[in-house]
Design an enzyme around this catalytic site. Structure first.
Site, PDB file in Angstrom:
ATOM      1  N   GLY A  54       0.766  -1.231   0.000  1.00  0.00           N
ATOM      2  CA  GLY A  54       0.000   0.000   0.000  1.00  0.00           C
ATOM      3  C   GLY A  54       0.801   1.287   0.000  1.00  0.00           C
ATOM      4  O   GLY A  54       0.242   2.347  -0.256  1.00  0.00           O
TER       5      GLY A  54
ATOM      6  N   GLU B  94       4.881  -6.069   3.196  1.00  0.00           N
ATOM      7  CA  GLU B  94       4.583  -6.923   2.050  1.00  0.00           C
ATOM      8  C   GLU B  94       4.409  -6.012   0.846  1.00  0.00           C
ATOM      9  O   GLU B  94       3.376  -6.008   0.194  1.00  0.00           O
ATOM     10  CB  GLU B  94       3.247  -7.604   2.357  1.00  0.00           C
ATOM     11  CG  GLU B  94       3.068  -9.014   1.962  1.00  0.00           C
ATOM     12  CD  GLU B  94       1.736  -9.521   2.525  1.00  0.00           C
ATOM     13  OE1 GLU B  94       1.758 -10.520   3.245  1.00  0.00           O
ATOM     14  OE2 GLU B  94       0.690  -8.899   2.256  1.00  0.00           O
TER      15      GLU B  94
ATOM     16  N   GLY C  28       4.896  -4.160  -2.755  1.00  0.00           N
ATOM     17  CA  GLY C  28       5.177  -4.501  -4.139  1.00  0.00           C
ATOM     18  C   GLY C  28       5.578  -3.244  -4.888  1.00  0.00           C
ATOM     19  O   GLY C  28       6.734  -3.023  -5.249  1.00  0.00           O
ATOM     20  N   ARG C  29       4.588  -2.379  -5.047  1.00  0.00           N
ATOM     21  CA  ARG C  29       4.786  -1.145  -5.814  1.00  0.00           C
ATOM     22  C   ARG C  29       5.979  -0.321  -5.313  1.00  0.00           C
ATOM     23  O   ARG C  29       6.816   0.115  -6.096  1.00  0.00           O
ATOM     24  CB  ARG C  29       3.506  -0.302  -5.699  1.00  0.00           C
ATOM     25  CG  ARG C  29       3.400   0.809  -6.692  1.00  0.00           C
ATOM     26  CD  ARG C  29       2.142   1.635  -6.412  1.00  0.00           C
ATOM     27  NE  ARG C  29       0.970   0.827  -6.176  1.00  0.00           N
ATOM     28  CZ  ARG C  29       0.119   0.440  -7.123  1.00  0.00           C
ATOM     29  NH1 ARG C  29       0.313   0.816  -8.364  1.00  0.00           N
ATOM     30  NH2 ARG C  29      -0.929  -0.305  -6.821  1.00  0.00           N
TER      31      ARG C  29
ATOM     32  N   ARG D  29      -2.273  -0.548 -16.920  1.00  0.00           N
ATOM     33  CA  ARG D  29      -2.798   0.396 -15.933  1.00  0.00           C
ATOM     34  C   ARG D  29      -3.471   1.631 -16.560  1.00  0.00           C
ATOM     35  O   ARG D  29      -4.549   2.017 -16.130  1.00  0.00           O
ATOM     36  CB  ARG D  29      -1.713   0.806 -14.937  1.00  0.00           C
ATOM     37  CG  ARG D  29      -1.159  -0.379 -14.117  1.00  0.00           C
ATOM     38  CD  ARG D  29      -0.158   0.040 -13.055  1.00  0.00           C
ATOM     39  NE  ARG D  29      -0.789   0.709 -11.956  1.00  0.00           N
ATOM     40  CZ  ARG D  29      -0.780   2.003 -11.741  1.00  0.00           C
ATOM     41  NH1 ARG D  29      -0.099   2.804 -12.527  1.00  0.00           N
ATOM     42  NH2 ARG D  29      -1.425   2.531 -10.730  1.00  0.00           N
TER      43      ARG D  29
ATOM     44  N   CYS E 179      -7.216  -3.189 -30.817  1.00  0.00           N
ATOM     45  CA  CYS E 179      -8.496  -2.744 -31.355  1.00  0.00           C
ATOM     46  C   CYS E 179      -9.418  -2.404 -30.194  1.00  0.00           C
ATOM     47  O   CYS E 179     -10.487  -2.992 -30.013  1.00  0.00           O
ATOM     48  CB  CYS E 179      -9.089  -3.832 -32.238  1.00  0.00           C
ATOM     49  SG  CYS E 179      -7.957  -4.307 -33.557  1.00  0.00           S
ATOM     50  N   GLU E 180      -8.956  -1.517 -29.354  1.00  0.00           N
ATOM     51  CA  GLU E 180      -9.681  -1.054 -28.167  1.00  0.00           C
ATOM     52  C   GLU E 180      -9.299   0.406 -28.013  1.00  0.00           C
ATOM     53  O   GLU E 180      -8.108   0.724 -27.946  1.00  0.00           O
ATOM     54  CB  GLU E 180      -9.188  -1.794 -26.909  1.00  0.00           C
ATOM     55  CG  GLU E 180      -9.743  -3.174 -26.705  1.00  0.00           C
ATOM     56  CD  GLU E 180     -11.198  -3.159 -26.280  1.00  0.00           C
ATOM     57  OE1 GLU E 180     -11.676  -2.111 -25.792  1.00  0.00           O
ATOM     58  OE2 GLU E 180     -11.854  -4.198 -26.453  1.00  0.00           O
TER      59      GLU E 180
HETATM   60  C1  LIG Z   1      -1.003  -6.640  -3.911  1.00  0.00           C
HETATM   61  C2  LIG Z   1      -0.688  -7.008  -2.539  1.00  0.00           C
HETATM   62  C3  LIG Z   1       0.433  -6.472  -1.896  1.00  0.00           C
HETATM   63  C4  LIG Z   1       1.322  -5.439  -2.532  1.00  0.00           C
HETATM   64  O1  LIG Z   1       0.631  -4.272  -2.759  1.00  0.00           O
HETATM   65  P1  LIG Z   1       1.393  -2.952  -3.294  1.00  0.00           P
HETATM   66  O2  LIG Z   1       0.298  -1.965  -3.440  1.00  0.00           O
HETATM   67  O3  LIG Z   1       2.026  -3.335  -4.577  1.00  0.00           O
HETATM   68  O4  LIG Z   1       2.382  -2.585  -2.260  1.00  0.00           O
HETATM   69  C5  LIG Z   1       0.705  -6.901  -0.625  1.00  0.00           C
HETATM   70  N1  LIG Z   1      -0.061  -7.828   0.009  1.00  0.00           N
HETATM   71  C6  LIG Z   1      -1.149  -8.363  -0.583  1.00  0.00           C
HETATM   72  C7  LIG Z   1      -1.930  -9.388   0.155  1.00  0.00           C
HETATM   73  C8  LIG Z   1      -1.504  -7.974  -1.855  1.00  0.00           C
HETATM   74  O5  LIG Z   1      -2.589  -8.494  -2.433  1.00  0.00           O
END
Ligand SMILES: *Cc1c(COP(=O)(O)O)cnc(C)c1O
Length: 422
Positions: free
Chosen positions: A231, A273, A275-276, A311, A342-343
């Site tokens: 998040g 946890e 990602g982004r 995105r 084609c969108e």
């Molecule tokens: C997608 C997700 C993340 C990572 O989210 P980001 O917004 O990329 O930081 C972490 N935990 C869970 C369970 C997710 O589904």
């Protein structure tokens, strides 16, 4: 803040001699430096660990770099678990945060020794029936319901989201799990994604820390870790201010000192946890302008399309674009930058102010290192691009080759019919 690509036109010219556009390019140095900053921001918490959300950038080379920086992986599917295992991640280096979970994935996660994060109360019996017991270490995902508001423009509706358990369910779950043999408990929650504010994690932390105190009081569960999940966002737009991870870490520490320490829970370990935040700014999509079109608007057609980065098409998300080598040219043209699907939603940018673009120019689409390649698909028979790694020594490594028609046809029973096309 002005956004500059992490590669120059000269480097891109060199790279495109070997690897045709489009491709995703990742910046090893940026990935490592950022991972180290995160670690430093939470160094006050012994045992702190980031479990990289594999879904953001599921590439073994990336997982290995992050593992070298001390990160584990957060998986939500069979193949993500397999990739983590293949990359040498062991047991508690893997977090399994899944929802609507297929039973065989519970089994496989358990076989790997991963920490299992239960999304629902009913998953207790699913897990027990599947693996024949309750693991000694177990985590449950919390959903506080209602509306979660950080500021005027940052809010979400946990009450509308499918994830997690209510507090009553968490309480009951901890009691039952404890009766069934669980010894070490974790709490997890993910309330808002892509927050560009230093306040999200501290606010979430306070909610989860207070919950942890209540759960321990009511159930006697030994709460060993709290997972703040994902998040933390990134500034996709040049006018956004980047999060300061040191400020975020300090904000979480304050909540920890205020809530957990006085409750005698000053030994709880924190996990993230992300990602982004770990990858988005350290990847870009490099694509070439192949057409210009003048009708009611000015269009630049590029050789990438929404299958390489969905995105903008699905969320209307902004991704900054730099025309390589024209970083300092005036942005005195207004273009829609489009792909070939084609969108009509297949537009990387709409009414974007850019320098004059010539056919053959290389465009760098920023911040595609997370939820970029990984959200790709094959619509219109388009093929997935290559992924390249710009290493710290300046060399470039192919970390995933581009798909070929043969890959696209590989799942047909009549593959043989397609043989002439290789
Ligand atoms: C997608 C997700 C993340 C990572 O989210 P980001 O917004 O990329 O930081 C972490 N935990 C869970 C369970 C997710 O589904």
């Amino acid at each position: 803040m002005e956004k500059r690509p992490f590669v120059t036109l000269e480097q891109l010219k060199e790279i495109t001699k070997t690897y045709p556009t489009p491709f995703h390019l990742y910046d090893e140095r940026g990935i490592r430096e950022n991972a180290r900053r995160l670690k430093e921001a939470f160094a006050w918490n012994p045992g702190f660990k980031e479990y990289f959300a594999v879904k953001a950038t599921p590439n073994p080379f990336i997982l290995k770099i992050l593992r070298e920086e001390g990160c584990g992986t957060d998986c939500s599917s069979m193949t993500e678990l397999m990739m983590s295992d293949a990359c040498g991640l062991k047991g508690r280096e893997i977090m399994f945060s899944s929802n609507d979970t297929p039973l065989e994935e519970f089994q496989f996660a358990h076989d790997l020794g991963a920490i299992i994060n239960l999304d629902d109360f009913t998953h207790i019996s699913c897990l027990e029936e599947t693996i024949g017991k309750i693991p000694e270490t177990i985590c449950c995902r919390f959903n506080p319901g209602g509306v979660f508001q950080i500021s005027n423009d940052i809010m979400d509706n946990p009450g509308d989201s499918k994830y997690g358990m209510t507090e009553d369910q968490m309480t009951e779950a901890f009691r039952i799990l404890k009766d069934k043999g669980a010894r070490r408990f974790g709490i997890h929650s993910f309330l808002v994604s892509n927050t560009v504010t230093n306040d999200y994690y501290p606010m979430l932390a306070k909610i989860l820390f207070e919950l942890a105190v209540r759960l321990r009081e009511k159930t006697g569960a030994d709460i060993r870790f709290i997972n703040l999940s994902g998040g933390i966002g990134v500034p996709y737009r040049p006018d956004q201010k980047a999060n300061d991870i040191m400020v975020i870490g300090e904000g979480v520490r304050k909540a920890y000192e205020e809530v957990l320490v006085p409750a005698g829970m000053g030994d709880v370990t924190l996990f993230t946890e992300l990602g982004r935040f770990m990858l988005a700014p350290y990847g870009c999509l490099v694509t070439k302008a192949i057409h210009e079109k003048h009708i009611y608007k000015e269009y630049i057609g590029v050789d990438a399309c929404a299958v390489n980065l969905m995105r903008p098409a699905v969320y209307g998300a902004y991704h900054h674009i730099t025309v390589a080598g024209k970083e300092d040219d005036p942005c005195d043209h207004t273009y829609d930058v489009v792909g070939s699907l084609c969108e009509n939603c297949d537009k990387f940018a709409v009414d974007r102010q850019l320098p004059a673009i010539d056919k053959g120019d290389l465009l760098v689409i920023h911040d595609t290192g997370a939820h970029g390649f990984s959200m790709g698909y094959n619509y219109n028979g388009k093929l997935r691009s290559a992924e390249l790694l710009l290493k710290e020594d300046g060399s470039v490594e192919l970390i995933r080759r581009a798909e070929t028609p043969k890959d696209y046809f590989a799942t047909f029973d009549f593959c043989k019919v397609m043989e002439p096309y290789g």
